[in-house]
Design a protein around this motif. Structure first.
Motif, PDB file in Angstrom:
ATOM      1  N   GLN A  97       8.485  -3.673  -5.222  1.00  0.00           N
ATOM      2  CA  GLN A  97       9.562  -4.071  -4.307  1.00  0.00           C
ATOM      3  C   GLN A  97       8.977  -4.618  -3.010  1.00  0.00           C
ATOM      4  O   GLN A  97       9.435  -5.638  -2.488  1.00  0.00           O
ATOM      5  CB  GLN A  97      10.436  -2.870  -4.030  1.00  0.00           C
ATOM      6  CG  GLN A  97      11.803  -3.283  -3.535  1.00  0.00           C
ATOM      7  CD  GLN A  97      12.505  -2.111  -2.924  1.00  0.00           C
ATOM      8  OE1 GLN A  97      12.345  -0.996  -3.393  1.00  0.00           O
ATOM      9  NE2 GLN A  97      13.248  -2.351  -1.877  1.00  0.00           N
ATOM     10  N   THR A 101       9.398  -8.460  -1.572  1.00  0.00           N
ATOM     11  CA  THR A 101       9.889  -8.720  -0.217  1.00  0.00           C
ATOM     12  C   THR A 101       8.855  -9.548   0.552  1.00  0.00           C
ATOM     13  O   THR A 101       9.194 -10.495   1.255  1.00  0.00           O
ATOM     14  CB  THR A 101      10.166  -7.387   0.523  1.00  0.00           C
ATOM     15  OG1 THR A 101      10.853  -6.539  -0.383  1.00  0.00           O
ATOM     16  CG2 THR A 101      11.008  -7.596   1.755  1.00  0.00           C
ATOM     17  N   GLN A 105       9.231 -13.199   2.277  1.00  0.00           N
ATOM     18  CA  GLN A 105       8.954 -13.382   3.706  1.00  0.00           C
ATOM     19  C   GLN A 105       7.879 -14.431   3.957  1.00  0.00           C
ATOM     20  O   GLN A 105       8.005 -15.240   4.856  1.00  0.00           O
ATOM     21  CB  GLN A 105       8.439 -12.070   4.312  1.00  0.00           C
ATOM     22  CG  GLN A 105       9.524 -11.099   4.659  1.00  0.00           C
ATOM     23  CD  GLN A 105       8.949  -9.731   4.993  1.00  0.00           C
ATOM     24  OE1 GLN A 105       7.764  -9.440   4.762  1.00  0.00           O
ATOM     25  NE2 GLN A 105       9.790  -8.878   5.549  1.00  0.00           N
ATOM     26  N   SER A 133      17.559  -8.733   1.652  1.00  0.00           N
ATOM     27  CA  SER A 133      16.287  -9.235   2.190  1.00  0.00           C
ATOM     28  C   SER A 133      16.357 -10.754   2.348  1.00  0.00           C
ATOM     29  O   SER A 133      15.928 -11.301   3.366  1.00  0.00           O
ATOM     30  CB  SER A 133      15.113  -8.937   1.269  1.00  0.00           C
ATOM     31  OG  SER A 133      15.004  -7.584   1.017  1.00  0.00           O
TER      32      SER A 133
END
Ligand SMILES: Nc1nc2c(ncn2[C@@H]2O[C@H](COP(=O)(O)OP(=O)(O)OP(=O)(O)O)[C@@H](O)[C@H]2O)c(=O)[nH]1
Ligand SMILES: [Mg+2]
Length: 232
Positions: A97, A101, A105, A133
């Protein structure tokens, strides 16, 4: 616009075990994310029309690597590892996870996320986390309610409408879109191609640059002897 994207020319390029080992940034990239077994790899195969391009499996958790495919030098598709597979230890789930993410990003080439959810179990915990997210990062998301063939038309449409309403109420419907999809029946394939066509369309200058790079032995349009019809 989607005619311009040659999905059927996609080729597998490489697999990366983590974000650090991803190929260098460049061009435009669309990633496919979702719970394990949601139908990510199948959707890539349906989209490109190439059976077996992305590996599918009856065993959930099959795609453990980040798999890269190129449609052209500057247009890429990425099959992300499925999250939420029950048999994977909790620590590994959490590591993945974080990895996903981080990918959202940091990956500058990423222009959009296709988030896939089994229509019979949409918006589970991890789906909501991924969605949030992406929203936080202002990353466009296109949700596919997959395996739509598993439900009758009525219940499938009502799931779609409910999710659309939820997105509108949350005021994220400018960033997040949703559609029905079935790899088995090819439901929603045109809609998916149109969306990806928008995301993967290169800025005009880059298309012209590509044309400038035409190889010397490529055939150019014949403009010399035959007059064009409208010039007669
Ligand atoms: N009925 C139906 N089954 C599907 C559809 N798409 C995928 N499946 C099946 O669902 C299973 C999982 O499909 P995959 O495409 O491998 O799923 P994935 O999301 O890539 O899975 P992981 O790589 O394990 O995360 C396979 O048995 C597929 O045949 C669909 O549209 N309809
Ligand atoms: Mg897969």
């Amino acid at each position: 616009m989607s005619d311009y994207i040659k999905f059927n020319e996609a080729v597998y390029t490489q697999s990366a075990p983590s974000i650090r080992e991803c190929p260098p940034e460049g061009g435009l990239e669309v990633a496919f994310a979702g719970r394990s077994n949601a139908g990510k790899s199948s959707a890539i195969n349906t989209l490109t029309g190439i059976t077996g391009l992305a590996r599918t499996s009856k065993t959930p958790g099959r795609t453990q690597l980040i798999n890269f495919f190129s449609i052209s030098e500057k247009q890429h598709l990425v099959d992300l590892p499925g999250y939420g597979y029950a048999k994977v230890p909790k620590s590994m789930k959490e590591a993945w996870q974080r990895n996903l993410t981080e990918y959202l990003q940091k990956r500058e080439s990423l222009v959009g996320l296709v988030l896939m959810m089994d229509i019979r179990r949409p918006m589970q915990d991890f789906d909501t986390m991924m969605l949030n997210s992406a929203i936080d990062l202002e990353m466009p998301v296109h949700i596919l309610l997959t395996k739509a063939d598993k439900l009758k038309k009525g219940p499938a449409n009502s799931t779609l409408i409910k999710l659309k309403q939820h997105l509108e109420e949350s005021q994220v419907d400018d960033l997040v879109t949703v559609q029905l999809f079935s790899s088995l029946k090819k439901t929603g394939l045109g809609e998916l191609k149109t969306r990806l066509g928008r995301w993967l369309t290169l800025p005009k200058e880059e298309i012209e640059t590509d044309a400038d790079e035409m190889q010397p032995n490529e055939i150019e349009p014949n403009e010399s002897d035959t007059p064009k019809t409208d010039e007669i």
